[in-house]
Design a protein around this motif. Structure first.
Motif, PDB file in Angstrom:
ATOM      1  N   HIS A 276      39.854  31.111  34.756  1.00 46.67           N
ATOM      2  CA  HIS A 276      40.406  32.241  34.007  1.00 46.67           C
ATOM      3  C   HIS A 276      39.419  33.413  33.965  1.00 46.67           C
ATOM      4  CE1 HIS A 276      44.010  30.171  32.519  1.00 46.67           C
ATOM      5  NE2 HIS A 276      43.254  29.096  32.443  1.00 46.67           N
ATOM      6  N   ALA A 277      38.127  33.118  33.894  1.00 44.81           N
ATOM      7  CA  ALA A 277      37.122  34.183  33.884  1.00 44.81           C
ATOM      8  C   ALA A 277      37.133  34.972  35.182  1.00 44.81           C
ATOM      9  CB  ALA A 277      35.730  33.589  33.641  1.00 44.81           C
ATOM     10  N   ALA A 278      37.546  34.313  36.260  1.00 47.12           N
ATOM     11  CA  ALA A 278      37.587  34.975  37.565  1.00 47.12           C
ATOM     12  C   ALA A 278      38.927  35.651  37.838  1.00 47.12           C
ATOM     13  CB  ALA A 278      37.300  33.956  38.668  1.00 47.12           C
ATOM     14  N   ALA A 279      39.901  35.478  36.946  1.00 46.33           N
ATOM     15  CA  ALA A 279      41.226  36.092  37.118  1.00 46.33           C
ATOM     16  C   ALA A 279      41.198  37.496  36.525  1.00 46.33           C
ATOM     17  CB  ALA A 279      42.297  35.236  36.456  1.00 46.33           C
ATOM     18  N   HIS A 280      40.785  38.461  37.303  1.00 44.50           N
ATOM     19  CA  HIS A 280      40.461  39.790  36.772  1.00 44.50           C
ATOM     20  C   HIS A 280      41.667  40.713  36.618  1.00 44.50           C
ATOM     21  CE1 HIS A 280      36.320  38.863  38.670  1.00 44.50           C
ATOM     22  NE2 HIS A 280      36.304  38.550  37.392  1.00 44.50           N
ATOM     23  N   ASP A 281      42.833  40.288  37.061  1.00 47.08           N
ATOM     24  CA  ASP A 281      44.010  41.156  36.989  1.00 47.08           C
ATOM     25  C   ASP A 281      44.535  41.203  35.550  1.00 47.08           C
ATOM     26  OD1 ASP A 281      46.252  42.658  37.420  1.00 47.08           O
ATOM     27  OD2 ASP A 281      47.334  41.124  38.571  1.00 47.08           O
TER      28      ASP A 281
ATOM     29  N   ALA B 111      41.237  30.310  26.858  1.00 48.86           N
ATOM     30  CA  ALA B 111      41.290  30.828  28.229  1.00 48.86           C
ATOM     31  C   ALA B 111      41.585  32.323  28.245  1.00 48.86           C
ATOM     32  CB  ALA B 111      42.348  30.072  29.024  1.00 48.86           C
ATOM     33  N   ARG B 112      42.319  32.810  27.251  1.00 45.56           N
ATOM     34  CA  ARG B 112      42.664  34.232  27.225  1.00 45.56           C
ATOM     35  C   ARG B 112      41.432  35.120  27.008  1.00 45.56           C
ATOM     36  NH1 ARG B 112      48.161  34.957  23.570  1.00 45.56           N
ATOM     37  NH2 ARG B 112      49.357  33.172  24.408  1.00 45.56           N
ATOM     38  N   VAL B 113      40.497  34.663  26.178  1.00 49.32           N
ATOM     39  CA  VAL B 113      39.318  35.507  25.951  1.00 49.32           C
ATOM     40  C   VAL B 113      38.445  35.540  27.196  1.00 49.32           C
ATOM     41  CG1 VAL B 113      39.346  35.126  23.457  1.00 49.32           C
ATOM     42  CG2 VAL B 113      37.864  33.703  24.890  1.00 49.32           C
ATOM     43  N   TYR B 114      38.440  34.443  27.968  1.00 47.05           N
ATOM     44  CA  TYR B 114      37.688  34.469  29.222  1.00 47.05           C
ATOM     45  C   TYR B 114      38.369  35.362  30.260  1.00 47.05           C
ATOM     46  CZ  TYR B 114      34.601  30.846  27.510  1.00 47.05           C
ATOM     47  OH  TYR B 114      33.655  30.152  26.778  1.00 47.05           O
ATOM     48  N   HIS B 115      39.693  35.356  30.272  1.00 46.17           N
ATOM     49  CA  HIS B 115      40.435  36.229  31.188  1.00 46.17           C
ATOM     50  C   HIS B 115      40.135  37.696  30.876  1.00 46.17           C
ATOM     51  CE1 HIS B 115      44.652  37.763  32.611  1.00 46.17           C
ATOM     52  NE2 HIS B 115      43.668  38.251  33.339  1.00 46.17           N
ATOM     53  N   ALA B 116      40.315  38.078  29.609  1.00 48.90           N
ATOM     54  CA  ALA B 116      40.095  39.474  29.227  1.00 48.90           C
ATOM     55  C   ALA B 116      38.626  39.853  29.343  1.00 48.90           C
ATOM     56  CB  ALA B 116      40.589  39.693  27.794  1.00 48.90           C
ATOM     57  N   GLY B 117      37.732  38.964  28.885  1.00 45.46           N
ATOM     58  CA  GLY B 117      36.304  39.263  28.956  1.00 45.46           C
ATOM     59  C   GLY B 117      35.818  39.386  30.386  1.00 45.46           C
ATOM     60  N   GLY B 118      36.272  38.494  31.254  1.00 40.60           N
ATOM     61  CA  GLY B 118      35.875  38.566  32.657  1.00 40.60           C
ATOM     62  C   GLY B 118      36.383  39.823  33.333  1.00 40.60           C
ATOM     63  N   ALA B 119      37.596  40.232  32.966  1.00 43.51           N
ATOM     64  CA  ALA B 119      38.166  41.451  33.553  1.00 43.51           C
ATOM     65  C   ALA B 119      37.370  42.685  33.129  1.00 43.51           C
ATOM     66  CB  ALA B 119      39.618  41.588  33.129  1.00 43.51           C
ATOM     67  N   LEU B 120      37.050  42.789  31.830  1.00 47.37           N
ATOM     68  CA  LEU B 120      36.276  43.943  31.374  1.00 47.37           C
ATOM     69  C   LEU B 120      34.885  43.936  31.985  1.00 47.37           C
ATOM     70  CD1 LEU B 120      35.983  46.446  29.606  1.00 47.37           C
ATOM     71  CD2 LEU B 120      35.248  44.950  27.741  1.00 47.37           C
ATOM     72  N   GLU B 121      34.271  42.792  32.066  1.00 53.18           N
ATOM     73  CA  GLU B 121      32.946  42.686  32.682  1.00 53.18           C
ATOM     74  C   GLU B 121      32.972  43.224  34.108  1.00 53.18           C
ATOM     75  OE1 GLU B 121      29.898  39.029  32.703  1.00 53.18           O
ATOM     76  OE2 GLU B 121      31.627  38.706  34.029  1.00 53.18           O
ATOM     77  N   LYS B 122      33.972  42.832  34.880  1.00 55.28           N
ATOM     78  CA  LYS B 122      34.068  43.300  36.268  1.00 55.28           C
ATOM     79  C   LYS B 122      34.319  44.801  36.329  1.00 55.28           C
ATOM     80  CE  LYS B 122      36.226  42.364  40.727  1.00 55.28           C
ATOM     81  NZ  LYS B 122      36.405  43.788  41.092  1.00 55.28           N
ATOM     82  N   LEU B 123      35.210  45.290  35.476  1.00 60.35           N
ATOM     83  CA  LEU B 123      35.501  46.726  35.475  1.00 60.35           C
ATOM     84  C   LEU B 123      34.259  47.546  35.177  1.00 60.35           C
ATOM     85  CD1 LEU B 123      38.902  46.703  33.551  1.00 60.35           C
ATOM     86  CD2 LEU B 123      38.572  47.354  35.949  1.00 60.35           C
ATOM     87  N   LEU B 124      33.492  47.144  34.169  1.00 58.87           N
ATOM     88  CA  LEU B 124      32.299  47.907  33.788  1.00 58.87           C
ATOM     89  C   LEU B 124      31.190  47.754  34.818  1.00 58.87           C
ATOM     90  CD1 LEU B 124      32.176  47.296  29.930  1.00 58.87           C
ATOM     91  CD2 LEU B 124      33.195  49.201  31.188  1.00 58.87           C
ATOM     92  N   ASN B 125      31.061  46.557  35.401  1.00 55.10           N
ATOM     93  CA  ASN B 125      30.044  46.357  36.436  1.00 55.10           C
ATOM     94  C   ASN B 125      30.369  47.148  37.690  1.00 55.10           C
ATOM     95  OD1 ASN B 125      28.705  44.635  34.734  1.00 55.10           O
ATOM     96  ND2 ASN B 125      29.271  42.762  35.802  1.00 55.10           N
ATOM     97  N   ASP B 126      31.661  47.190  38.047  1.00 58.94           N
ATOM     98  CA  ASP B 126      32.069  47.973  39.217  1.00 58.94           C
ATOM     99  C   ASP B 126      31.787  49.450  38.991  1.00 58.94           C
ATOM    100  OD1 ASP B 126      32.895  45.695  40.461  1.00 58.94           O
ATOM    101  OD2 ASP B 126      35.045  46.021  40.144  1.00 58.94           O
ATOM    102  N   ASP B 127      31.943  49.883  37.751  1.00 59.92           N
ATOM    103  CA  ASP B 127      31.725  51.296  37.431  1.00 59.92           C
ATOM    104  C   ASP B 127      30.252  51.669  37.482  1.00 59.92           C
ATOM    105  OD1 ASP B 127      32.694  53.895  36.468  1.00 59.92           O
ATOM    106  OD2 ASP B 127      31.610  53.394  34.638  1.00 59.92           O
TER     107      ASP B 127
END
Length: 509
Positions: free
Chosen positions: A260-265, A476-492
């Motif tokens: 779920h942490a890797a599900a960034h969509d 699992a939902r907090v890992y999904h959302a947290g992983g997505a935000l982490e990727k968005l901010l790291n990509d930025d």
């Protein structure tokens, strides 16, 4: 990324695990690199109360021997086998001191392992040692430890959060890739916010509390501390699950949180912005990073909705009646008779009552005494209904607010803490100001729902945390959302926040 011995500590736990399995590095090399780091910087940070180098290296050597031999034993090794970890000194660990940061338990050696520690041993994670905390987990800055004050690696003149500031500081400063903490009112998430680390409070009962020294039994929860959402998820998978030794343990399968942490969509994900957890009392920079996080999620396809949780306004008051009440009951066992410290009265008859009084006066610190007195008063005859009973009613209302909010949103979002890390000593003389640091994290503990804090950028050069909350058993939902935000901010930004921490200066000898 470099894999020299000094560079090993700057890998994520997941990266370390891959290199260990591939034979590119050994667990002994990895563990020794972290022990060297602790030796170099912990005299400045005071993240550890005890370092167990011999035991950690022995476990590492065992992992290396199993992998070298190959076969089914090597294949059966846990994914994180050989990756070192630190443990908050509120979690009992056989063979190492467990003090709860208190003179009351100074030098005490537990005769057994907590369930989570037993799982670490079975998975063969080298345990580096025990980390500092506010005494009996009572504090928001790790300044209330009886032994030392922990410092924030981002600015050693500032607090690392509390009560689990030792675990957060150790992970942020590359002294350990993973750590265990406990969260009663935010003591994993708030330190995570101010140190730029990831901290998760699991659903109450989903990780065994057996062997966690109790402060407030209906609120305490063990959880992971890490530098990335994936690392936190991997550790959560390891420590989670039903435990018959814990009467509050849930019969629940442990999901693959790392998947779920890797599900960034986040397309279509409904993210609720809590009206009560922003605005007055929150620093401008914290709110700015929060709004930027919302915009990043919205741009990625998430649906941002406003939710109103009016009972949250009373959460802080309810918490500081329920928590001290339970603490006063739990800490009654430290009486100078059964275990722990014993102080004899200087004069007068040697009665059990006088021994208990002398022991508790000498063994407990100021903050612990304050909360015991408050809790005892709230539970006393004539005041129980007015204080403790009323607080429990507020708790019910908070749970109902969460239920209503999760009908409109899949996850909720807020700043993790209202401010960045404040200077050491700034709030020691003002307990109420100190308590306000937990205003955004406390509702999750009162309701038993899961939460995660992920780095949300910097304000004035210091980390800001973003908190996600989900319904009970939906970690699992907090890992999904947290992983997505982490990727968005790291990509930025191009560079993860955890990799931007300044180098810690070694203390002058």
């Amino acid at each position: 990324m470099t894999t020299t011995l000094s560079g090993l500590i700057r890998l994520t736990a997941a990266q370390m695990a891959v290199k260990l399995r591939a034979g590119e590095i050994t667990s002994v090399e990895l563990t020794q690199a972290h022990l060297d780091r602790i030796a170099a910087v912990d005299s400045t940070l005071n993240a550890f109360l005890h370092v167990s180098a011999e035991e950690a290296l022995q476990t590492a050597a065992e992992v290396d021997a199993i992998r070298a031999a190959g076969g089914t034993d090597a294949e059966a090794l846990h994914r994180l086998a050989g990756v070192p970890i630190a443990v908050k000194d509120l979690i009992v660990t056989k063979g190492q001191p467990t003090t709860a940061g208190s003179k009351m338990l100074e030098g005490w050696m537990s005769p057994y392992d907590a369930t989570v520690v037993q799982k670490l041993r079975e998975a063969r994670l080298p345990i580096l040692g025990k980390t500092n905390l506010d005494e009996f987990a009572m504090g928001s800055s790790t300044e209330h430890s009886a032994f030392c004050v922990t410092r924030n690696p981002w600015d050693t003149s500032r607090i690392p959060g509390g009560s689990g500031g030792g675990s957060a500081a150790a992970v942020a400063a590359f002294e350990a890739p993973l750590a265990l903490g406990t969260d009663t009112g935010g003591s994993i998430r708030q330190p995570g916010a101010v140190t730029g680390t990831v901290g998760t409070k699991p659903t109450y009962g989903s990780v065994s509390r057996y062997g966690a020294i109790a402060m407030a039994s209906s609120l305490d929860q063990i959880g992971p501390v890490a530098r990335t959402v994936e690392d936190a998820a991997l550790l959560h998978e390891l420590i989670g699950g039903y435990d018959p030794k814990d009467s509050t343990s849930l019969h629940q399968e442990v999901p693959a949180f790392s998947t779920h942490a890797a599900a960034h969509d986040v397309t279509g994900l409904r993210i609720g912005v809590i009206k009560q957890l922003q605005g007055e009392g929150y620093q401008t920079g914290v709110l700015a990073r929060f709004q930027e996080s919302l915009e990043a999620l919205r741009a990625a396809g998430a649906q941002i909705v406003d939710v109103d949780c009016p009972s949250f306004d009373y959460a802080l008051g309810a918490y500081y009646l329920i928590m001290p009440s339970e603490a006063s009951s739990n800490l009654a066992r430290y009486d100078g008779v059964r275990y722990g410290s014993r102080v004899l009265p200087e004069e007068g008859p040697l009665t059990m009552e006088r021994v208990m009084g002398a022991t508790r006066a000498a063994g407990f610190g100021e903050e612990v005494k304050r909360r015991i007195i408050l809790g005892t008063y709230a539970l006393s005859a004539g005041y129980y209904d007015a204080y403790y009973g009323s607080a429990q009613k507020i708790r019910t209302l908070i749970q109902r607010d969460f239920d209503a909010a999760f009908e409109a949103a899949d996850v909720l979002i807020s700043p993790t803490a209202p401010t960045v890390a404040f200077p050491l000593g700034a709030k020691l003389d003002d307990p109420l100001a100190m308590y306000l640091n937990d205003v955004a994290t406390i509702p999750a503990n009162l309701a038993g729902v899961p939460g995660i804090s992920v780095p949300g950028g910097l304000s004035e050069g210091l980390p800001v945390g973003i908190q996600f909350l989900a319904p009970s058993k939906q970690d699992a939902r907090v890992y999904h959302a947290g992983g997505a935000l982490e990727k968005l901010l790291n990509d930025d930004s191009g560079v993860p926040l955890w990799a931007q921490v300044p180098e810690v200066e070694e203390a002058a000898q």
